[in-house]
Design a protein around this motif. Sequence first.
Motif, short mmCIF file in Angstrom:
data_model
loop_
_atom_site.label_atom_id
_atom_site.label_comp_id
_atom_site.label_asym_id
_atom_site.label_seq_id
_atom_site.Cartn_x
_atom_site.Cartn_y
_atom_site.Cartn_z
N GLU A 39 38.97 36.83 45.36
CA GLU A 39 39.17 38.27 45.00
C GLU A 39 38.19 39.10 45.38
O GLU A 39 38.04 40.16 45.85
N ARG A 97 42.63 33.94 35.61
CA ARG A 97 41.53 33.94 36.50
C ARG A 97 40.49 32.87 35.75
O ARG A 97 41.03 32.39 34.45
N SER A 153 49.59 45.73 48.53
CA SER A 153 48.77 45.52 47.59
C SER A 153 47.80 46.85 47.50
O SER A 153 47.48 47.09 48.38
N TYR A 154 47.59 46.79 46.20
CA TYR A 154 46.68 47.98 46.10
C TYR A 154 45.02 47.07 45.65
O TYR A 154 45.14 46.34 44.81
N PRO A 155 43.95 47.81 46.19
CA PRO A 155 42.87 46.82 45.82
C PRO A 155 42.42 46.96 44.29
O PRO A 155 42.61 48.15 43.81
N SER A 156 42.24 45.93 43.91
CA SER A 156 42.27 45.77 42.39
C SER A 156 41.47 46.68 41.74
O SER A 156 41.99 47.15 40.40
N ASN A 167 42.64 40.57 49.28
CA ASN A 167 43.65 40.09 48.50
C ASN A 167 44.45 39.09 49.19
O ASN A 167 45.70 39.00 49.12
#
Lengths: 115, 114
Positions: free
Chosen positions: B95, B51, A94-97, B100
């Motif tokens: 988050e 969310r 995944s990519y950091p959001s 993640n």
Amino acid sequence: NAGVTQTPKFRILKIGQSMTLQCTQDMNHNYMYWYRQDPGMGLKLIYYSVGAGITDKGEVPNGYNVSRSTTEDFPLRLELAAPSQTSVYFCASSYPSGGRWDIQYFGAGTRLSVL
Amino acid sequence: QQQVKQSPQSLIVQKGGISIINCAYENTAFDYFPWYQQFPGKGPALLIAIRPDVSEKKEGRFTISFNKSAKQFSLHIMDSQPGDSATYFCAASIERRATNKLIFGTGTLLAVQP
């Protein structure tokens, strides 16, 4: 784009043997994960990495080791395989959001039997 | 406190019916709730996510309903189709910890009969 690629797809090990499950991703994702999936148990996190050279234990790390020397590769090592390690193993990245939705992209899995 | 409890374990629905899968959590620090869909022989793939600042999110035939006070969230599949037959996992994460890391439910095997 290949996404997340896992090899091998299937493997049978004898008790006490060792092996490495390979995982590579071509999306330039910093974060990578290893899960195991057992029937009725969902996915359990084994190890994860937030970047090259950085790894940390998940929920079920015993019997496994990982390394992360490059952004692309995140191999999972099984030493002294045991029947309890019979499972389907999934690698994800995944990519950091940075405020975007967090999405983990999964490989197709490696089905491992230890006999 | 890190668990996400999912029910039912399996579900059979007729084509055109509504499929409902429920999840519950304890950790109030969770702030991201995705649903993943997994077809046989494949890895899970993100289906829809929510969310806790909203109570509902809809994407096509798929809707997440979220009840923050009850610490529950559910997936509704409207007009269920045979192609929806798969295993569905709910999950939760924190988050703001920026790792993640997802905590998955145990999965629901959905079969939509034609």
